[in-house]
Write a protein that holds these residues in place. Structure first.
Motif, PDB file in Angstrom:
ATOM      1  N   PRO A  52      43.728   0.220   8.028  1.00 61.86           N
ATOM      2  CA  PRO A  52      43.794  -1.247   8.086  1.00 61.86           C
ATOM      3  C   PRO A  52      43.004  -1.864   6.938  1.00 61.86           C
ATOM      4  O   PRO A  52      42.102  -1.216   6.381  1.00 61.86           O
ATOM      5  N   PRO A  62      38.123  -5.375  15.022  1.00 65.33           N
ATOM      6  CA  PRO A  62      39.474  -5.819  15.372  1.00 65.33           C
ATOM      7  C   PRO A  62      40.351  -4.725  15.982  1.00 65.33           C
ATOM      8  O   PRO A  62      41.358  -5.033  16.603  1.00 65.33           O
ATOM      9  N   MET A  63      39.999  -3.455  15.808  1.00 66.58           N
ATOM     10  CA  MET A  63      40.867  -2.403  16.328  1.00 66.58           C
ATOM     11  C   MET A  63      40.564  -2.069  17.786  1.00 66.58           C
ATOM     12  O   MET A  63      41.454  -1.790  18.572  1.00 66.58           O
ATOM     13  N   GLY A  79      44.292   2.414  19.149  1.00 70.93           N
ATOM     14  CA  GLY A  79      45.177   1.319  18.747  1.00 70.93           C
ATOM     15  C   GLY A  79      45.968   1.580  17.471  1.00 70.93           C
ATOM     16  O   GLY A  79      46.699   0.707  17.018  1.00 70.93           O
ATOM     17  N   PHE A 110      49.003  -0.787  16.020  1.00 71.55           N
ATOM     18  CA  PHE A 110      48.758  -1.359  14.695  1.00 71.55           C
ATOM     19  C   PHE A 110      49.936  -1.085  13.775  1.00 71.55           C
ATOM     20  O   PHE A 110      50.356  -1.932  12.996  1.00 71.55           O
ATOM     21  N   THR A 111      50.482   0.114  13.881  1.00 76.64           N
ATOM     22  CA  THR A 111      51.473   0.554  12.919  1.00 76.64           C
ATOM     23  C   THR A 111      52.907   0.207  13.318  1.00 76.64           C
ATOM     24  O   THR A 111      53.806   0.209  12.492  1.00 76.64           O
TER      25      THR A 111
END
Lengths: 336, 452
Positions: free
Chosen positions: B11, B337-338, B416, B420-421
Motif C-alpha cells: 500500500p 489503515p490496514m 486485509g 485491499f487488492t
C-alpha cells in the motif's frame, strides 16, 4: 461533535484496482494486434471488430435491461467489449457481418448471461462463440483472405487469388499427402512474426501478441504461469515429435508462431473467470492446454486446436481449483 | 533483500510524520484507564473513588489465575469514578477515571536521562527482569497487547533461540516506532539486551523495512560497536511484514505451523521496538508502563505529529494539537489503515496498544461499490498465509462453516491484503471474519463437549 464519523471494518484503504482497469488494460494490450491486422488485411479487420464489439455490448445491454431487469449497467465493466474484440480476433477479417452478430449473440447471450453474467460463466464466451460459428459456418469461418491487398480494399473472396490457406492448414495437408513441395509454400518465420500470412484477423501477428503479453505482465493484469506453461509445453512436445520424425511433424517454432496459439495463450486461456485460481493449478492448466493443442493439431481433423484445447480445459477448471491449493503458510516444516 | 515468502501487498506508505520529532503531549484534564487493554482477562481496579494517586501509582491488579496484567496511573490527581467508557473496540468497558491535579511522580521512578546499561547492573538475573516486566504491566506495544512477561516464559518444551525485534512498522502512515528508534536508539538496544537475557537467548535480530534507511544505519552502527550479538536485518518493504509469523519467516526463514503452534515453536520470541523501550524503562528506570509514542496523522491534518502521550489521554486532545478534525464527514482510526479500528467517537483514551490515530476524509475512506467476483486470483496471490480468500469469503457468506474450516479459515491473520487488492471491491475480510469467528466458536464448543 460537529463531525460525522464513518465506521467500518478494516482495511480502510484500497489498492485502487478495479474490474474496469483490468478489462481496459487487456483491451489496450490487444490494440497492437488490431493495428497489425489492419496493415495485413485492410479496413475489413477494423469493421469486423467494430461490429463484433457493438453486437456483444448491445446483446448484454438488452438482456440486462429487458430480460433481467437489472438497474445496474453491467456493460460499463468493459467485459463485453473485451469479448467482442476477442470474438472478432477469431474470425476471418472479411466474414459476413450477420455471422459476426450471430456469434456475438451466442457468446454473450448463451455462454455468459445464461450462467449469471460476469464472473459466473464456465466457458470463455469469445471462444465458445468461435467454436459455435466454426461448426455452424465451416466454410465462411475458414476462408482466409490473403494479406497485403491494400489498406482500404474490402477483400472479395470470389476474386481469384484473394484467399489462401493458413500455415497450419498447409502443414496439415503437406504431412497428410507427404508432399514436401507443399511445405515450401509455408510463409517464412519472419512473415509469421509480422503477420504477413493468412489466418484469423487477430492471430496472425506474433510480434504484436508478444507485445500484448508484455503489457499484461508489466501492468500485472495476468501472471506468467498460464502463457509460459502453454508455450513451453507446445515447444517441448512438438519439438520431441519433430526430433523423432522431421518429415511428419512440424518445427516447434512454426507451431508456436502459427494459428491461434499465441492469441490463445496470452488472451484467451488467461481469461480470469475460466482459468484456475492458484499458481500450481494454472501451470497444470497451461500444460494441459499446450499438450491438447499439439495433439489436436497433429492427430485431429481440424488443423487448429487451440480453441478446443482451451474450452476443454475450461471445463476442468473447477476440478483443478478443488484439487490444487496454494501452499499454506507453515505447511511444510522448515529445514533445520 | 529479505522478506516473507508468501503473498503480501504494497500500500502507499504515506509516512507523513516520519520527520517529526517526538513531542511531549499536554496532560489531559481527566485521564481514563480502561481495565481491558490487553489480551486476556481485564485488570481489577485497586483504587476507589476519592483516592489520591501519583504518576506511576498502580490503579489495577491483574485478575488472579488468568492471563492478565496490571495498570498504572499516568497522571497525579484524584479518582473521580469507576465507570464504563467506549474504547477502541467499540464496546463499553469498565474504566478508572482520574481528575488530573498537577504532575507529581512516585519517588521510586528514576526520571534522569542517564543511560543505564547491563554493565551498570551486573547483578540482574533473567528472573529479575521478567518480574520487573510483569510488575510494570508491559504488554506487546505493536497493537496485539499480549502480556510480555508471559511471552518471555514459554512452556518448558520449547527452547527459544532468538529474540526478534519487530521494528517493521509495515502499516502505512504510522511512524511512532521509527521515531523511537531514531531518538532513543541506545535505550532500545539496552531493552533488546534485557529481553535476550530474560529469554536466555544468545542472538537478537532487529527487523526494519528499507523505507527507514536512517534507522537501519543508526542501529546497525550502534550494534556493530556495542552489541555484536544483535543484528539489524533490513527487509524489503512489504505489508504485512509486521505480522509475527511473516516477520519470523522474513528474518530467520522459518514458518510457524498453523494454530495452536506459537512463534516459540520454531524458536523465536517476537517483541515490538516500543516494548523493548518500555522494558528498558521498567527494568533500568523503575518506571512502569504509563506513556507511549503515538502517531497522529492524516492527509487532512495541518501538522501530523508524533507524541509521547500519557495513557488515558483522549484522542480528541491529540487531534486538536494537530490542527483538529477536518470539516465534513471523516473516519477516525485507532491504529493504521490496514488493521486499525474505526472509532465511534474521539473521546477514546490512548491505551497501551495505541500506536496511532489516523484521520481520513470520508471520501478517502469510502469503499467502492462491490462487483461480482471475476476470479482474477489477485486475492490468492496477495494472501500472506497461502489461503484462498475468494473461496473463504463466498463460502462464509453461504454459511458453509465446515467447508471453510476445512479450507483453514482459522489461519487467517485478518491483515486485509485480500480486500485491499480486490478489483471488484468485495468485502472479503468482513465475510472471512464472520466465518472465522463462527468456526472458532464451533471448535471451542467441540472441545468443551469432548471434555465432558
Amino acid at each position: 461533535m460537529a463531525n460525522i464519523l464513518n465506521v467500518s471494518l478494516s482495511p480502510h484503504v484500497h489498492s485502487g484496482d478495479s474490474v474496469q482497469k483490468n478489462m481496459y488494460w487487456v483491451v489496450a494490450a490487444l490494440v497492437p494486434a488490431l493495428l497489425c491486422s489492419f496493415i495485413s488485411f485492410g479496413v475489413g479487420a477494423i469493421i469486423t471488430t467494430a461490429i463484433s464489439v457493438a453486437a456483444c455490448v448491445l446483446t448484454e445491454w438488452v438482456i440486462n435491461k429487458f430480460m433481467l431487469k437489472n438497474p445496474k449497467c453491467t456493460v460499463c465493466d468493459g467485459s463485453a467489449i473485451l469479448t467482442g474484440i476477442l470474438l472478432a480476433f477469431n474470425m476471418p477479417s472479411n466474414i459476413a457481418p450477420w455471422i459476426v452478430v450471430i456469434g456475438a449473440i451466442f457468446a454473450i447471450g448463451v455462454v455468459k448471461m445464461t450462467f449469471g453474467g460476469l464472473g459466473c460463466n464456465l466457458f470463455n464466451p469469445a471462444l465458445a462463440g468461435r467454436a459455435f460459428l466454426l461448426i455452424s459456418f465451416p466454410v465462411d469461418m475458414t476462408t482466409w483472405p490473403n494479406p497485403g491487398q491494400g489498406l482500404f480494399t474490402l477483400v472479395d473472396n470470389s476474386v481469384d487469388g484473394a484467399t489462401g490457406a493458413t500455415p497450419l492448414a498447409l502443414m496439415k495437408a503437406a504431412f497428410k499427402t507427404g508432399d514436401p513441395k507443399m511445405l515450401e509454400q509455408l510463409p517464412s518465420l519472419q512473415d509469421m512474426l509480422l503477420g504477413n500470412t493468412g489466418g484469423c484477423l487477430g492471430e496472425v501477428c506474433a510480434a504484436a501478441l508478444i507485445l500484448g503479453l508484455i503489457i499484461l505482465l508489466v501492468k500485472k493484469v495476468i501472471t506468467w504461469h498460464i502463457p509460459v506453461s502453454i508455450i513451453l509445453t507446445v515447444v517441448v512436445f512438438s519439438g520431441l515429435l519433430n526430433l523423432a520424425n522431421p518429415q511428419a511433424y512440424a518445427n516447434p517454432l512454426v507451431e508456436v508462431l502459427s494459428g491461434g496459439l499465441l492469441l490463445g495463450a496470452v488472451f484467451m486461456a488467461t481469461d480470469y473467470v475460466t482459468s484456475p485460481m492458484c499458481a500450481k493449478g494454472q501451470i497444470v492448466y497451461g500444460i494441459a492446454i499446450g499438450a491438447l493443442t499439439v495433439i489436436i493439431r497433429t492427430y485431429g481433423a481440424y488443423p487448429e486446436g487451440m480453441s478446443f484445447a482451451i474450452l476443454i480445459m475450461n471445463a476442468f477448471t473447477p476440478l483443478i481449483n478443488s484439487k490444487f491449493k496454494p501452499k499454506r503458510f507453515g505447511e511444510v516444516p522448515a529445514k533445520k | 533483500m529479505k522478506t516473507f515468502r508468501i503473498g503480501g501487498v504494497h500500500p502507499a506508505e504515506n509516512k507523513l510524520s516520519a520527520a517529526e520529532p517526538i513531542k511531549v503531549a499536554e496532560l489531559p484534564k481527566v485521564a481514563v484507564f480502561p481495565m481491558g487493554q490487553h489480551i486476556g482477562a481485564p485488570a481489577v481496579p485497586c483504587v476507589q473513588k476519592g483516592d489520591k494517586v501519583k504518576v506511576g501509582t498502580r490503579i489495577a491488579n491483574p485478575m488472579e489465575k488468568a492471563l492478565s496484567t496490571c495498570i498504572y496511573s499516568s497522571v497525579s490527581g484524584t479518582v473521580q469514578k469507576i465507570d464504563t467508557i467506549i474504547d477502541a473496540s467499540g464496546y463499553a468497558k469498565p474504566a478508572v477515571f482520574i481528575t488530573v491535579e498537577g504532575d507529581e511522580w512516585e519517588e521510586s521512578i528514576d526520571r534522569s536521562d542517564k543511560l543505564v546499561t547491563l554493565k551498570d547492573k551486573p547483578e540482574l538475573t533473567p528472573e529479575d527482569i521478567i518480574n520487573k516486566v510483569k510488575e510494570a504491566g508491559i504488554v506487546g506495544m505493536g497493537g496485539a497487547c499480549f502480556p510480555t512477561h508471559v511471552k518471555l516464559m514459554p512452556p518448558p518444551q520449547f527452547k527459544p533461540e532468538w529474540v526478534i525485534i519487530n521494528a517493521v512498522e509495515c502499516e502505512p502512515y504510522l511512524t511512532a516506532d521509527h521515531r523511537l528508534m531514531l531518538e532513543k536508539a541506545d535505550e532500545v538496544l539496552v531493552g533488546v539486551d534485557l529481553l535476550m537475557m530474560a529469554a536466555k537467548v544468545k542472538k537478537g535480530y532487529i527487523g526494519i523495512e528499507e523505507n527507514k534507511p536512517d534507522a537501519i544505519k543508526l542501529l546497525s552502527e550502534k550494534c556493530k560497536a556495542q552489541y555484536p550479538n544483535i543484528e539489524v536485518v533490513p527487509l524489503k518493504t512489504k505489508y504485512p511484514q509486521g505480522g509475527e509469523k511473516q516477520l519470523i519467516d522474513a528474518v530467520v526463514r522459518r514458518q510457524v505451523p498453523a494454530p495452536p503452534a506459537l512463534p516459540v515453536s520454531v524458536g523465536a520470541i517476537i517483541q515490538n521496538v516500543g516494548t523493548a523501550y518500555a522494558v528498558y524503562e521498567a527494568v533500568m528506570k523503575n518506571k512502569p508502563l504509563f506513556e507511549r509514542v503515538v502517531t497522529v496523522t492524516g492527509k487532512q491534518l495541518s501538522k501530523p505529529s508524533n507524541f509521547l502521550t500519557r495513557m488515558g489521554t483522549p484522542m480528541s486532545q491529540l487531534i486538536e494539537a494537530c490542527g483538529g478534525l477536518p470539516d465534513g464527514d471523516c473516519k477516525v482510526i485507532g491504529g493504521g489503515p490496514m488493521m486499525g479500528k474505526a472509532l465511534l467517537n474521539t473521546e477514546v483514551p490512548i491505551c497501551k496498544g495505541s500506536s496511532g490515530v489516523l484521520i481520513m476524509s470520508g471520501k478517502e475512506a469510502r469503499r467502492g461499490e462491490p462487483q461480482p467476483c471475476i476470479r482474477c486470483a489477485k486475492c490468492v496471490s496477495a494472501c500472506p498465509m497461502g489461503l484462498e480468500p475468494y473461496l473463504l469469503a463466498t463460502a462464509s457468506g453461504k454459511k458453509m462453516w465446515d467447508k471453510v474450516e476445512g479450507e483453514d479459515i482459522t489461519s487467517c491473520i485478518e491483515c486485509g491484503s485480500c480486500q485491499f487488492t480486490c478489483p471488484s471491491n468485495r468485502p472479503l475480510l468482513d465475510l472471512i471474519r464472520m466465518g472465522k469467528q463462527t468456526v472458532m466458536g464451533n471448535i471451542r464448543a467441540r472441545q468443551m463437549a469432548a471434555k465432558k
